[in-house]
Design an enzyme around this catalytic site. Structure first.
Site, PDB file in Angstrom:
ATOM      1  N   ARG A  53       0.818  -1.039  -0.077  1.00  0.00           N
ATOM      2  CA  ARG A  53      -0.075  -0.014  -0.040  1.00  0.00           C
ATOM      3  C   ARG A  53       0.797   1.302   0.130  1.00  0.00           C
ATOM      4  NH1 ARG A  53      -4.727   2.162  -1.623  1.00  0.00           N
ATOM      5  NH2 ARG A  53      -5.848   3.266   0.193  1.00  0.00           N
TER       6      ARG A  53
ATOM      7  N   THR B 210       3.183  -6.774  10.307  1.00  0.00           N
ATOM      8  CA  THR B 210       2.986  -8.277  10.268  1.00  0.00           C
ATOM      9  C   THR B 210       3.100  -8.520   8.766  1.00  0.00           C
ATOM     10  OG1 THR B 210       0.926  -7.983  12.010  1.00  0.00           O
ATOM     11  CG2 THR B 210       1.503 -10.136  11.261  1.00  0.00           C
TER      12      THR B 210
ATOM     13  N   ILE C 206      -4.296   2.722  -8.544  1.00  0.00           N
ATOM     14  CA  ILE C 206      -3.828   4.233  -8.431  1.00  0.00           C
ATOM     15  C   ILE C 206      -5.057   4.826  -7.745  1.00  0.00           C
ATOM     16  CG2 ILE C 206      -2.063   3.913  -9.912  1.00  0.00           C
ATOM     17  CD1 ILE C 206      -3.826   5.416 -11.961  1.00  0.00           C
ATOM     18  N   ASN C 207      -6.204   4.475  -7.425  1.00  0.00           N
ATOM     19  CA  ASN C 207      -7.505   4.999  -6.731  1.00  0.00           C
ATOM     20  C   ASN C 207      -8.279   5.390  -7.842  1.00  0.00           C
ATOM     21  OD1 ASN C 207      -9.104   5.597  -4.494  1.00  0.00           O
ATOM     22  ND2 ASN C 207      -8.110   7.346  -4.374  1.00  0.00           N
TER      23      ASN C 207
ATOM     24  N   ASP D 126      -7.542   8.451   0.083  1.00  0.00           N
ATOM     25  CA  ASP D 126      -8.223   7.421   0.932  1.00  0.00           C
ATOM     26  C   ASP D 126      -7.897   7.493   2.554  1.00  0.00           C
ATOM     27  OD1 ASP D 126      -9.621   5.771  -0.911  1.00  0.00           O
ATOM     28  OD2 ASP D 126      -7.847   4.243  -1.200  1.00  0.00           O
TER      29      ASP D 126
ATOM     30  N   SER E 166      -7.839   1.008   2.989  1.00  0.00           N
ATOM     31  CA  SER E 166      -8.379   0.563   1.468  1.00  0.00           C
ATOM     32  C   SER E 166      -9.347  -0.478   1.571  1.00  0.00           C
ATOM     33  CB  SER E 166      -7.117  -0.157   0.918  1.00  0.00           C
ATOM     34  OG  SER E 166      -7.591  -0.922  -0.201  1.00  0.00           O
ATOM     35  N   SER E 167     -10.281  -0.275   0.637  1.00  0.00           N
ATOM     36  CA  SER E 167     -11.283  -1.418   0.534  1.00  0.00           C
ATOM     37  C   SER E 167     -10.996  -2.638  -0.574  1.00  0.00           C
ATOM     38  CB  SER E 167     -12.383  -0.830  -0.482  1.00  0.00           C
ATOM     39  OG  SER E 167     -12.928   0.385   0.286  1.00  0.00           O
TER      40      SER E 167
ATOM     41  N   GLY F 101     -13.816   0.756  -5.951  1.00  0.00           N
ATOM     42  CA  GLY F 101     -14.014   1.429  -4.610  1.00  0.00           C
ATOM     43  C   GLY F 101     -14.452   0.608  -3.591  1.00  0.00           C
TER      44      GLY F 101
END
Length: 555
Positions: free
Chosen positions: A91, A366, A385-386, A408, A437-438, A459
């Site tokens: 991420r 983790t 890239i959203n 985000d 993030s989804s 999304g």
């Protein structure tokens, strides 16, 4: 449309009867035929499902670049042939000069600054994640997978209707940035249309430079220096040192249960894994397969609403926020299920309190596509890239579209982002923090063996697309392609409305309105991929979403 491409690499052992086409050695599905072909070619070169996933990801960054690419980030969930589970967090990260109030400009929240231009990108992590995945479980070198994608970028390819639509919708913003306009517009200033050839010579050069010099060229060398120079000239805050400091990390997976199956998914900063498991575990308290369409939609919608209320309050980067493991506790799911009234909608004013929320937390440090191989490697890869074309910026000379993942974050607690999601302090902006993030790469196992994997783009609807696919396969016994054809729905608590495809039919829509749901009727949404294992035929069965162009293929 958010992220992404969906790449799933699957293998072995789904005890579902499927009459759909399958493959004995390898299968892959993605939103673009060229990307799926890249996966098959990687397998033919001696690679496995992990290599295929990376090949697909890199190729999607060329042919589906409005959704994902090396200027963005990704999540991997890998079930390796030896049975081990690896979750890789690639991420994006907020730059070192980022801070909670960075989008308050002249006393007001400037929510456009988190979506477009120099303050919108986070530090990209996709390449580092690819590298780590290949190091742990792949057979091929990164260069082997970069060079074929570079050739596509250099020679060009005809864009499809989705690319044309996304380009037209973002044309005015893309025009603001000369290097972006030079790639996506014709000589007369109009955007490319379906069938036009998109050539990306600078992106090809970047891919080839990484193939020759390694990812250090990108993170510590010429690419990082070009980004820093552009940021200084355009009011940005990202530095070469920020880029050099990026690390992809491994995290412990989210684990849940559903009707005798085991759920393995991505942990925070993905909210997808937590809430796919949470919603499914609430659904288990209802006879989903025996309900009418309206009853089924009602129950699952109410479960979605409860989960998204929890998401808004509790979810964030576990290195900064205390995210309770109790969100996927079976007892908590039972308590939430008891709040659902079968005869009407229930008001959900706020989040609920999972057990042991004070101390039992997720630990620190983790486009979705999928592929699978007969050795037993299953890989789910979500990358993005959203929003379409990210922050709309190509740094001159690189060909790489930068993400707009800073959106985000909660740019301010309670302020909706581009997808109308709101968040609290847990997802506030902070230097070095990863935004929520989804993305929901998920693998389902039975008796320790993988039987299904899925993920999606779109999304927050990524979460609900994934869980609906799982339910359609496990609850309703549908084959994967048939499951993906089923009409969809989505409820994210705020705004309090049920987004639902008109294909359900007028009677079901009327029944839902009588139960108290405020409907947002749409023709279609989302893009989901899946792979299942047909144990009787001993075949991997890939499936791609009929709502978008794509391809499922194998060997």
């Amino acid at each position: 449309m958010k992220p992404l491409f969906l790449l799933i690499t699957l293998s072995l052992s789904l005890a579902l009867r499927a009459a759909e086409p399958g493959f004995p050695k390898f299968a892959s599905a993605s939103v673009n035929p060229l990307a799926t072909e890249a996966a098959v070619k990687a397998y033919q070169k001696g690679g496995n499902a992990v290599d295929a996933a990376v090949a697909t990801g890199l190729t999607l960054g060329v042919v589906d670049g409005h959704n994902s690419g090396i200027g963005g980030g990704c999540f991997f969930v890998i079930r390796a042939a030896d049975g081990s589970i690896t979750c890789i967090d690639g991420r994006e990260i907020a730059p070192s000069k980022a801070h909670r109030d960075m989008y308050i400009i002249q006393g007001k929240v400037d929510d456009e600054a988190s979506k477009t231009g120099a303050l919108a990108p986070g530090i990209p992590g996709a390449l580092r994640a690819y590298e780590l995945a290949l190091k742990k479980h792949g057979k091929l070198k990164l260069a082997d997978l970069l060079l074929p994608a570079a050739e596509i970028a250099e020679k060009g390819f005809p864009i499809d209707e989705v690319y044309e639509r996304k380009l037209a919708a973002t044309a005015e913003k893309l025009r603001k940035f000369p290097a972006s306009a030079a790639v996506f517009f014709k000589a007369d200033g109009s955007p490319l249309k379906k069938g036009d050839i998109l050539v990306q010579k600078d992106l090809a050069k970047t891919y080839r430079a990484i193939a020759e010099h390694g990812t250090a060229w990108f993170y510590e060398g010429e690419y990082a220096q070009k980004v820093e120079a552009w940021m200084k000239e355009n009011g940005g805050i990202m530095t070469a040192a920020d880029i050099a400091g990026y690390k992809a990390i491994e995290r412990e997976p989210v684990k849940g249960k559903y009707r005798g199956y085991d759920i393995v998914a991505m942990p925070p900063p993905s909210s997808g894994g937590v809430h796919v498991a949470q919603i499914l575990q609430v659904m288990e308290h209802f006879p989903i397969s025996k309900l009418s369409d309206a009853q089924r939609v009602h129950v699952i919608t109410e479960a979605m609403k409860l989960a998204f209320a929890d998401r808004a309050y509790w979810l964030g980067d576990p290195d900064f926020a205390k995210v309770p493991r109790g969100l996927v506790d079976l007892g908590y799911a039972k308590d939430l299920a008891a709040k659902i009234d079968l005869s009407k909608t229930t008001n959900v004013p706020s989040h609920n309190m999972p057990p042991h929320w004070e101390g039992d937390i997720f630990g620190k440090h983790t486009t979705f596509t999928c592929s699978a191989d007969a050795e037993g490697n299953w890989v789910t890869l979500n990358q993005t890239i959203n929003t379409a074309f990210g922050c709309k910026v190509i740094v001159p000379g690189t060909g790489v579209l930068l993400n707009d993942e800073m959106d985000d974050f909660s740019v301010q607690p309670g302020v909706p982002n581009a997808f109308k999601l709101i968040g609290a302090e847990a997802n506030a902006v902070a230097a070095g923090k990863r935004p929520l993030s989804s993305m929901s790469p998920t693998i389902i196992l039975k008796d320790g063996q993988p039987v299904l994997c899925t993920g999606a783009a779109g999304g927050p609807t990524i979460i609900t697309q994934a869980l609906l696919l799982i339910s359609n396969v496990l609850d309703r016994g549908l084959e994967p392609n048939a499951a993906l054809k089923q009409p969809r729905f989505h409820q994210q608590w705020a705004p309090d409305e049920l987004k639902i495809e008109k294909a359900f039919g007028e009677q079901t829509l009327e029944d839902l309105e009588k139960l108290g749901h405020k409907l947002d009727k749409v023709t279609t949404f989302g893009a989901c991929q899946a792979i299942t294992w047909d144990a009787e035929r001993k075949l991997l069965v890939p499936a791609h979403d009929p709502r978008v162009p794509g391809k499922a293929d194998g060997q």
